[in-house]
Design a protein around this motif. Structure first.
Motif, PDB file in Angstrom:
ATOM      1  N   ASN A  73      -1.311  10.408  -3.818  1.00 39.57           N
ATOM      2  CA  ASN A  73      -1.745   9.023  -3.956  1.00 39.57           C
ATOM      3  C   ASN A  73      -1.465   8.514  -5.367  1.00 39.57           C
ATOM      4  OD1 ASN A  73      -2.780   6.815  -2.592  1.00 39.57           O
ATOM      5  ND2 ASN A  73      -4.802   7.702  -2.268  1.00 39.57           N
ATOM      6  N   ARG A  74      -1.720   9.366  -6.360  1.00 39.10           N
ATOM      7  CA  ARG A  74      -1.426   8.989  -7.742  1.00 39.10           C
ATOM      8  C   ARG A  74       0.057   8.704  -7.928  1.00 39.10           C
ATOM      9  NH1 ARG A  74      -1.357  13.881 -11.517  1.00 39.10           N
ATOM     10  NH2 ARG A  74      -3.273  14.247 -10.362  1.00 39.10           N
ATOM     11  N   ARG A 123       0.831  -1.205   0.000  1.00 41.09           N
ATOM     12  CA  ARG A 123       0.000   0.000   0.000  1.00 41.09           C
ATOM     13  C   ARG A 123       0.864   1.253   0.000  1.00 41.09           C
ATOM     14  NH1 ARG A 123      -1.830   3.460   3.852  1.00 41.09           N
ATOM     15  NH2 ARG A 123      -1.086   2.188   5.586  1.00 41.09           N
ATOM     16  N   HIS A 125      -1.771  -1.200  -3.661  1.00 34.80           N
ATOM     17  CA  HIS A 125      -2.999  -0.610  -3.146  1.00 34.80           C
ATOM     18  C   HIS A 125      -2.799   0.878  -2.894  1.00 34.80           C
ATOM     19  CE1 HIS A 125      -5.611  -4.191  -1.796  1.00 34.80           C
ATOM     20  NE2 HIS A 125      -4.676  -4.668  -2.593  1.00 34.80           N
ATOM     21  N   SER A 126      -3.866   1.626  -3.068  1.00 35.10           N
ATOM     22  CA  SER A 126      -3.812   3.048  -2.761  1.00 35.10           C
ATOM     23  C   SER A 126      -3.826   3.260  -1.260  1.00 35.10           C
ATOM     24  CB  SER A 126      -5.026   3.757  -3.366  1.00 35.10           C
ATOM     25  OG  SER A 126      -6.208   3.461  -2.633  1.00 35.10           O
ATOM     26  N   ASP A 127      -3.356   4.450  -0.826  1.00 30.61           N
ATOM     27  CA  ASP A 127      -3.717   4.844   0.519  1.00 30.61           C
ATOM     28  C   ASP A 127      -5.223   5.011   0.553  1.00 30.61           C
ATOM     29  OD1 ASP A 127      -3.326   5.627   3.198  1.00 30.61           O
ATOM     30  OD2 ASP A 127      -3.531   7.720   2.622  1.00 30.61           O
ATOM     31  N   THR A 154       1.254   5.527  -5.923  1.00 29.03           N
ATOM     32  CA  THR A 154       0.825   4.235  -6.461  1.00 29.03           C
ATOM     33  C   THR A 154       1.498   3.940  -7.794  1.00 29.03           C
ATOM     34  OG1 THR A 154      -1.163   5.340  -7.342  1.00 29.03           O
ATOM     35  CG2 THR A 154      -1.384   4.153  -5.261  1.00 29.03           C
ATOM     36  N   PRO A 190      -8.044   0.244  -5.176  1.00 30.07           N
ATOM     37  CA  PRO A 190      -8.503   1.301  -4.273  1.00 30.07           C
ATOM     38  C   PRO A 190      -8.908   0.752  -2.914  1.00 30.07           C
ATOM     39  CG  PRO A 190     -10.237   0.737  -5.814  1.00 30.07           C
ATOM     40  CD  PRO A 190      -9.040  -0.072  -6.217  1.00 30.07           C
ATOM     41  N   ASP A 240      -7.414   9.092  -9.594  1.00 21.03           N
ATOM     42  CA  ASP A 240      -6.021   9.272  -9.187  1.00 21.03           C
ATOM     43  C   ASP A 240      -5.333   7.940  -8.892  1.00 21.03           C
ATOM     44  OD1 ASP A 240      -5.163  11.995  -9.252  1.00 21.03           O
ATOM     45  OD2 ASP A 240      -6.527  12.453  -7.613  1.00 21.03           O
ATOM     46  N   VAL A 241      -6.097   6.934  -8.468  1.00 23.79           N
ATOM     47  CA  VAL A 241      -5.494   5.637  -8.135  1.00 23.79           C
ATOM     48  C   VAL A 241      -6.017   4.559  -9.076  1.00 23.79           C
ATOM     49  CG1 VAL A 241      -5.110   6.316  -5.747  1.00 23.79           C
ATOM     50  CG2 VAL A 241      -7.248   5.160  -6.334  1.00 23.79           C
ATOM     51  N   ALA A 244      -4.136   1.211  -9.480  1.00 26.60           N
ATOM     52  CA  ALA A 244      -3.859   0.467  -8.255  1.00 26.60           C
ATOM     53  C   ALA A 244      -5.169  -0.150  -7.771  1.00 26.60           C
ATOM     54  CB  ALA A 244      -3.277   1.410  -7.188  1.00 26.60           C
TER      55      ALA A 244
END
Length: 574
Positions: A396-397, A385, A413-415, A400, A440, A434-435, A438
């Motif tokens: 986050n983008r 993560r 995994h995203s935050d 990841t 989510p 944004d993620v 990844a």
């Protein structure tokens, strides 16, 4: 290594050769000490190895021409060019990964490299005297690095380097590790109860969240956010734990439980038992970091963590703070230790935990977190993560995407995504975009969502699930790391997915795609396609998944296609 970063880092010293001898005449300017060799693997790709007594070091330089950024997998590690006198990075099994890339105009890798072993001291930066970019790496006894100056897209070079790492490991990833998850942390913090967890699990399942991760608070009635109560790991806030887990499973949701692995809190019974085996004292946290070089420590921690799966029937573990083991200068191990090397102790502990939980549940999941992203940990993890960045969409983008480029076969995994109760559906959609590349994780009170918020969340979680293969397993092509990746592309077998975070054109070239997805996270609605040919049927959906436009478009024409912020353009051709 015996030396610390401060022992070696000389910020005011010139970037000299330091007594290293030159190696060959082809490729980058190479120098090394010890018994060194160079092997050419492909055009522009070499492998350099050296060994000897004490510290060995490899250094190389390339012209710093058309350079835009130095890429690394650390948080906030990408987007600028450091000076050669900048402090080096020390990586260990439990912190960082020995990989980097100097990126140039057009997203090409001017030079990318990786080291074979996890425990490396590495420096990189601009040499003021010559305008070159200098890399160096050193380790104890032996060192092998691969250096790629082939000039390909930097993501392709990094993919090859991580594939080299992966050839030495067996990595077993259950499919559930790639499914969207709910986390209790931002939504509940320590105020977890069986009723609250089961409510969110049920609501999440309806939206497309197949996993729930219960974070801090389950092992204590204290709500002051410290770690003094870690170590005993009794389910104080989760009475009748196995029955509670069964109710979550009846909803069709898998269950992971959080552990701050290294911490033995000073208010725990475990501290009286293991306090003498302290790797470090953390007075601000109210805990010690236990020393995994001692079998007693490893056995105790393994039993505590495995209990969640073996006794309570959970589906895995969220293993936090592993990087706290990464002390560059650990105290000397006592007579009860069975290994002197700290990394060896960490690896034995993580291997024992993974072995126990998969014996009880073959599909068990184990989550780790940035910055402990070393390939040496891949056999013991099923997902990694991004480190905490609440409401930081761009962070986050970037985190990841950076992790995707360094994590090899391990899902990223995203935050956890959280937002203010008044957040509009369009912005919630942008958080998800944004993620997009990844897995989510969501952490809000799902019962408090407005109709629009719920529709945006359900729609985009559906996109993640429908196009999982392309988004997670496709070839990742992020653009402009120096600008925080304003456009990111994933290339699948017949589907291409593009996330647009700025008012930039979208490349529609390539004869291989039958479906082209364009997720628009920018306020400018005009999506301009370039390089395409032929015709396609275009469907435009807004942030809530409602169709607002459909019709045939000619891909050669430069007319923009309006796509609302947070919306999705889907192009399909026969």
């Amino acid at each position: 290594m015996s030396e610390t970063v401060d022992d070696i880092w000389e910020p005011h010293a010139p970037a000299g050769a330091g007594g290293l001898r030159p190696l060959g005449a082809e490729g980058p300017a190479l120098r090394a000490n010890g018994t060194a060799s160079v092997r050419t693997l492909a055009d522009g790709v070499v492998e350099v190895s050296t060994e000897g007594p004490g510290e060995v070091r490899i250094e190389w330089r390339v012209p710093c021409v058309d350079a835009t950024a130095l890429w690394t997998p650390e948080p906030r590690g990408t987007g600028w060019l450091p000076a050669a006198w900048s402090a080096p990075r020390r990586t260990r099994l439990a912190a960082g990964a020995p990989i980097a890339a100097l990126v140039g105009t057009g997203d090409v890798a001017l030079c990318a490299f990786a080291a074979e072993r996890p425990d490396v001291l590495a420096g990189a930066g601009v040499v003021e005297e010559t305008g070159e970019f200098r890399f160096w790496a050193q380790a104890e006894g032996r060192l092998t690095v691969r250096i790629d100056t082939s000039g390909r897209h930097f993501a392709r070079c990094l993919a090859d380097l991580t594939a080299w790492w992966g050839s030495g490991y067996t990595v077993d990833i259950p499919e559930a590790a790639r499914l969207p998850a709910y986390s209790t942390w931002y939504a509940m913090h320590q105020d977890v109860t069986p009723e609250r967890i089961e409510t969110q699990a049920a609501l999440g399942k309806e939206l497309g969240l197949d996993v729930i991760i219960v974070d801090d608070g389950w092992m204590t009635a204290d709500r002051t956010r410290g770690y003094a109560h870690c170590g005993d790991w009794e389910p104080v806030s989760l009475p009748d734990t196995a029955e509670h887990v069964r109710r979550v499973h009846d909803l069709g949701v898998r269950y992971l439980l959080w552990y701050a692995l290294p911490f033995i809190g000073k208010d725990s019974a475990a501290h009286r038992k293991l306090g003498r085996h302290a790797l470090a004292d953390e007075p601000k946290l109210g805990a010690i970091v236990a020393d995994p070089r001692y079998p007693e420590v490893r056995d105790f921690l393994t039993d505590r963590l495995a209990r969640a799966v073996e006794e309570w029937g959970m589906d895995g573990l969220k293993v936090d703070f592993v990087d706290r083991f990464a002390h560059a200068d650990p105290p000397a191990a006592g007579p009860e230790a069975d290994c002197a090397d700290l990394d060896e102790g960490v690896e034995r502990l993580l291997a024992a935990i993974r072995r126990r939980v998969t014996a009880a549940q073959p599909e068990a999941m184990v989550e780790y977190r940035q910055p402990y992203v070393s390939p040496g940990l891949w056999p013991y993890v099923t997902m990694i993560r991004a480190t905490d960045c609440p409401l930081g969409g761009q962070e986050n983008r970037q985190r990841t995407v950076d992790l995707r480029l360094a994590a090899g076969p391990v899902p990223v995994h995203s935050d956890m995504l959280m937002w203010h109760p008044a957040e509009p559906p369009e912005q919630i959609a942008c958080h998800l975009i944004d993620v997009l590349f990844a897995v989510p994780q969501i952490s809000v009170d799902l019962a408090a969502l407005s109709t629009g918020q719920r529709e945006a969340l359900a729609f985009w979680l559906g996109v993640f699930r429908t196009h999982l293969d392309t988004l997670q397993r496709g070839e990742l092509r992020p653009a402009r790391p120096d600008l925080g990746y304003p456009v990111v592309t994933a290339l699948g077998a017949e589907t291409v997915a593009v996330a647009r975070y700025a008012a930039l054109p979208v490349d529609a070239s390539g004869a291989g795609w039958r479906t082209l997805l364009v997720a628009n996270a920018d306020a400018d609605p005009d999506v301009r396609l370039v390089g395409g040919s032929g015709t396609a049927v275009a469907t435009v959906q807004d942030a809530r998944g409602r169709t607002v436009r459909r019709g045939e478009v000619e891909l050669e024409r430069a007319e923009p296609i309006p796509v609302p912020r947070g919306g999705l353009l889907t192009l399909r051709r026969a």
